[in-house]
Design a protein around this motif. Structure first.
Motif, PDB file in Angstrom:
ATOM      1  N   LEU A 132       0.821  -1.207   0.000  1.00  0.00           N
ATOM      2  CA  LEU A 132       0.000   0.000   0.000  1.00  0.00           C
ATOM      3  C   LEU A 132       0.857   1.260   0.000  1.00  0.00           C
ATOM      4  CD1 LEU A 132      -2.712  -0.993   2.641  1.00  0.00           C
ATOM      5  CD2 LEU A 132      -3.081  -0.734   0.184  1.00  0.00           C
ATOM      6  N   GLY A 133       2.077   1.151   0.477  1.00  0.00           N
ATOM      7  CA  GLY A 133       2.955   2.316   0.591  1.00  0.00           C
ATOM      8  C   GLY A 133       3.798   2.509  -0.656  1.00  0.00           C
ATOM      9  N   GLY A 134       4.845   3.294  -0.514  1.00  0.00           N
ATOM     10  CA  GLY A 134       5.771   3.510  -1.619  1.00  0.00           C
ATOM     11  C   GLY A 134       5.687   4.891  -2.230  1.00  0.00           C
ATOM     12  N   ASP A 135       4.511   5.500  -2.222  1.00  0.00           N
ATOM     13  CA  ASP A 135       4.353   6.865  -2.734  1.00  0.00           C
ATOM     14  C   ASP A 135       4.270   7.801  -1.528  1.00  0.00           C
ATOM     15  OD1 ASP A 135       2.856   9.334  -3.629  1.00  0.00           O
ATOM     16  OD2 ASP A 135       2.891   8.273  -5.545  1.00  0.00           O
ATOM     17  N   PRO A 136       5.018   8.905  -1.545  1.00  0.00           N
ATOM     18  CA  PRO A 136       5.012   9.796  -0.376  1.00  0.00           C
ATOM     19  C   PRO A 136       3.654  10.404  -0.081  1.00  0.00           C
ATOM     20  CG  PRO A 136       6.166  10.800  -2.235  1.00  0.00           C
ATOM     21  CD  PRO A 136       5.950   9.364  -2.592  1.00  0.00           C
ATOM     22  N   TYR A 188     -10.478  -1.648   0.761  1.00  0.00           N
ATOM     23  CA  TYR A 188     -10.821  -2.887   0.067  1.00  0.00           C
ATOM     24  C   TYR A 188     -10.953  -3.990   1.108  1.00  0.00           C
ATOM     25  CZ  TYR A 188     -10.457  -7.241  -2.490  1.00  0.00           C
ATOM     26  OH  TYR A 188     -10.700  -8.503  -2.960  1.00  0.00           O
ATOM     27  N   PRO A 189     -11.928  -4.899   0.961  1.00  0.00           N
ATOM     28  CA  PRO A 189     -12.950  -4.942  -0.080  1.00  0.00           C
ATOM     29  C   PRO A 189     -14.113  -3.988   0.171  1.00  0.00           C
ATOM     30  CG  PRO A 189     -13.174  -6.832   1.318  1.00  0.00           C
ATOM     31  CD  PRO A 189     -11.960  -6.110   1.805  1.00  0.00           C
ATOM     32  N   CYS A 190     -14.186  -3.449   1.387  1.00  0.00           N
ATOM     33  CA  CYS A 190     -15.174  -2.419   1.695  1.00  0.00           C
ATOM     34  C   CYS A 190     -14.673  -1.663   2.918  1.00  0.00           C
ATOM     35  CB  CYS A 190     -16.564  -3.015   1.947  1.00  0.00           C
ATOM     36  SG  CYS A 190     -16.653  -4.164   3.328  1.00  0.00           S
ATOM     37  N   ALA A 213      -3.762  -4.736  -3.084  1.00  0.00           N
ATOM     38  CA  ALA A 213      -3.163  -3.577  -2.417  1.00  0.00           C
ATOM     39  C   ALA A 213      -2.647  -2.514  -3.390  1.00  0.00           C
ATOM     40  CB  ALA A 213      -2.063  -4.039  -1.466  1.00  0.00           C
ATOM     41  N   PRO A 214      -1.905  -2.860  -4.447  1.00  0.00           N
ATOM     42  CA  PRO A 214      -1.419  -1.796  -5.341  1.00  0.00           C
ATOM     43  C   PRO A 214      -2.547  -0.978  -5.969  1.00  0.00           C
ATOM     44  CG  PRO A 214      -0.193  -3.822  -5.706  1.00  0.00           C
ATOM     45  CD  PRO A 214      -1.344  -4.179  -4.810  1.00  0.00           C
ATOM     46  N   ARG A 215      -3.631  -1.633  -6.370  1.00  0.00           N
ATOM     47  CA  ARG A 215      -4.765  -0.902  -6.949  1.00  0.00           C
ATOM     48  C   ARG A 215      -5.375   0.048  -5.936  1.00  0.00           C
ATOM     49  NH1 ARG A 215      -9.909  -1.455  -6.207  1.00  0.00           N
ATOM     50  NH2 ARG A 215      -9.665  -3.497  -5.188  1.00  0.00           N
ATOM     51  N   VAL A 216      -5.527  -0.396  -4.696  1.00  0.00           N
ATOM     52  CA  VAL A 216      -6.109   0.442  -3.643  1.00  0.00           C
ATOM     53  C   VAL A 216      -5.268   1.700  -3.447  1.00  0.00           C
ATOM     54  CG1 VAL A 216      -6.626   0.544  -1.172  1.00  0.00           C
ATOM     55  CG2 VAL A 216      -7.289  -1.470  -2.510  1.00  0.00           C
ATOM     56  N   ALA A 217      -3.944   1.550  -3.404  1.00  0.00           N
ATOM     57  CA  ALA A 217      -3.064   2.710  -3.246  1.00  0.00           C
ATOM     58  C   ALA A 217      -3.169   3.652  -4.435  1.00  0.00           C
ATOM     59  CB  ALA A 217      -1.620   2.239  -3.065  1.00  0.00           C
ATOM     60  N   ASP A 218      -3.204   3.081  -5.637  1.00  0.00           N
ATOM     61  CA  ASP A 218      -3.318   3.911  -6.840  1.00  0.00           C
ATOM     62  C   ASP A 218      -4.627   4.702  -6.838  1.00  0.00           C
ATOM     63  OD1 ASP A 218      -0.887   2.984  -7.744  1.00  0.00           O
ATOM     64  OD2 ASP A 218      -1.753   1.526  -9.151  1.00  0.00           O
ATOM     65  N   GLU A 219      -5.709   4.090  -6.424  1.00  0.00           N
ATOM     66  CA  GLU A 219      -6.999   4.782  -6.419  1.00  0.00           C
ATOM     67  C   GLU A 219      -7.039   5.871  -5.353  1.00  0.00           C
ATOM     68  OE1 GLU A 219     -10.047   1.835  -6.149  1.00  0.00           O
ATOM     69  OE2 GLU A 219      -9.826   1.201  -8.249  1.00  0.00           O
TER      70      GLU A 219
END
Length: 481
Positions: A132-136, A188-190, A213-219
């Motif tokens: 979920l992390g990685g982007d500041p 996610y999922p809710c 997890a990557p999609r959740v962070a991107d959204e």
């Protein structure tokens, strides 16, 4: 333990017209990780006996104890009987008749979560949290899981004697994104704890928290950059998870018979529905079909028997938009002149009396196909999913809901992301605008762990089945934090 509760149920004496006894043992483990670290590990176990007594003079009494010995149970029985006898003499409140239940029941569980080590479950959560992390701009991440096992034994002076066991398991992930001006959350999922089902560890594994997890962070980041939801009246398509909460708040609670009979007015509220409405009120459009089903596999509101010994059942509450039945227990059903209870008496553990609670209240699948097909009939509208907040009055009539994510609908296609979407309405008008429900391939069962009601307060676990649905001419706008 069944032998003890059966003995206690038969020990009420001549002053008591009715006795029921419940032994409940509950084990819970809740794990939370955040930012790559273990944030919380909770392990709890509670056990005790609750005794409910009706005196021949008309009063009811209840007492509970954590002393599960014979002497402890008898002491609770004496206290409950004394409370019942001390009530002012009145007409005995009848209980709707029920045949004595006997046997045992257990919910589905393929992989016992309590035999899966805490270390293994934490490893799963930490793996999802790391992705979920990685982007500041992601300022907080969280992954959580829960496992609950509840064992019960019940007996009554009417001859009921049975045992039950239910396992619940699930979890979810969440990413919080922020910039100088905004904060957005994607779950996610809710929202509100993720997806929990009456199942074992296999349900948590099936959610694939790591893969999503990557999609959740991107959204979450995309929401920071998204346009605000426009205000006005338009067509709204609700995702199945959001529709599940809409059902809970504007149908499930509104159809609890004790609320309808004003028995919850001082705390939980009343209902815009009256007893005279049952069997005649138009609750929504012809497409609205709502069931209450305590036999649904995987439902948190499923059981063999409720906490008054009434067998789990499936009943249509609303059919073709017409109100057909309410959620009832033995007391409220008898007060309305019904010949049987709806089987909706449930208590939060051993130390609370059974009250009217939802089972699994669900919208029946429709005939509108997939989500893409449902959206395909919309020229201009908004799709909304994943609850962010809700507000509804104590009659369950006026409401406003906000969701985490919206999508513009143009010419039958989902378009750009919209942030801070909300919608509002009046319950009968909103459900009257229903003009499409997706088919069974899109239908999902969603668990809810925080349904509060009663004095003293109780928390119930319930589930709602839903498929994406379309509503015409709905007021939408921007929800601000």
């Amino acid at each position: 333990m069944l032998d003890l509760v059966t003995e206690l149920a038969c020990a009420g004496g001549e002053a008591c017209s009715y006795v029921d006894v419940r032994w409940v043992q509950r084990s819970l483990e809740r794990l939370t990780v955040s930012g790559g670290r273990v944030e919380r590990v909770v392990s709890e176990q509670d056990e005790g006996i609750g005794v409910r007594v009706a005196a021949r003079s008309g009063g009811f009494g209840f007492a509970a104890t954590r002393d599960v010995s014979r002497s402890g149970g008898l002491a609770a029985l004496r206290r409950a009987a004394a409370i019942a006898i001390a009530q002012p003499t009145s007409a005995l409140r009848p209980l709707a008749p029920v045949p004595p239940a006997r046997g045992s029941w257990s919910g589905q569980c393929e992989i016992d979560p309590f035999t899966t080590t805490i270390e293994a479950r934490l490893e799963l959560l930490l793996s999802a949290d790391a992705l979920l992390g990685g982007d500041p701009r992601i300022v907080r991440t969280q992954a959580e899981s829960i496992a609950v096992r509840t064992k019960k034994a019940f007996a009554s002076s009417e001859g009921a004697a049975f045992t039950q066991e239910l396992t619940e398991c699930g979890g979810g992930i969440e990413a919080h994104a922020a910039d100088d001006d905004d904060l957005q959350v994607r779950s996610y999922p809710c929202a509100h704890g993720g997806s929990v089902a009456a199942a074992g560890y296999e349900h948590l594994l099936g959610l694939d928290l790591v893969g999503n997890a990557p999609r959740v962070a991107d959204e979450a980041i995309a929401l920071l950059l998204a346009a605000e939801c426009p205000a006005g009246r338009t067509t709204v398509v609700l995702g199945d998870d959001q529709l599940a909460l809409q059902i809970h708040e504007s149908i499930g609670h509104a159809l609890e018979l004790d609320r309808i009979q004003l028995g919850e007015a001082s705390y939980a509220g009343t209902s815009w529905v009256s007893p005279a409405d049952i069997g005649r009120l138009r609750y929504g459009s012809d497409l609205l079909a709502i069931s209450a089903d305590a036999t649904l596999p995987g439902g948190l509101g499923s059981f063999g028997w409720d906490d008054e010994g009434v067998a789990g059942r499936r009943e249509m509450l609303i059919d073709s938009g017409i109100l057909r039945a309410a959620l009832s227990d033995r007391t409220s059903a008898a007060a309305l002149g019904l010949t049987e209870s709806g089987g909706c008496a449930r208590a939060d553990g051993f130390s609370r009396q059974p009250i009217v609670r939802m089972t699994n209240v669900s919208i029946e699948p429709g005939r509108s196909g997939t989500l893409a097909e449902l959206v395909g009939d919309v020229d201009d509208g908004i799709y909304m999913e994943t609850n962010r907040s809700w507000s509804i009055d104590d009659r369950r009539l006026h409401f406003q809901f906000a969701t985490q994510l919206g999508r513009e609908i143009r010419n039958g296609r989902l378009g750009r992301i919209l942030k801070n979407p909300s919608y509002a309405g009046l319950t009968p008008e909103f459900w009257g605008s229903l003009d499409g429900v997706c088919s069974s391939s899109e239908w999902r069962l969603w668990g809810l762990l925080n349904c509060g009601k009663g004095e003293p307060g109780q928390v119930a676990h319930v589930s709602h089945g839903a498929a994406p649905a379309r509503f015409r001419d709905v007021q939408v706008g921007v929800a601000h934090r």
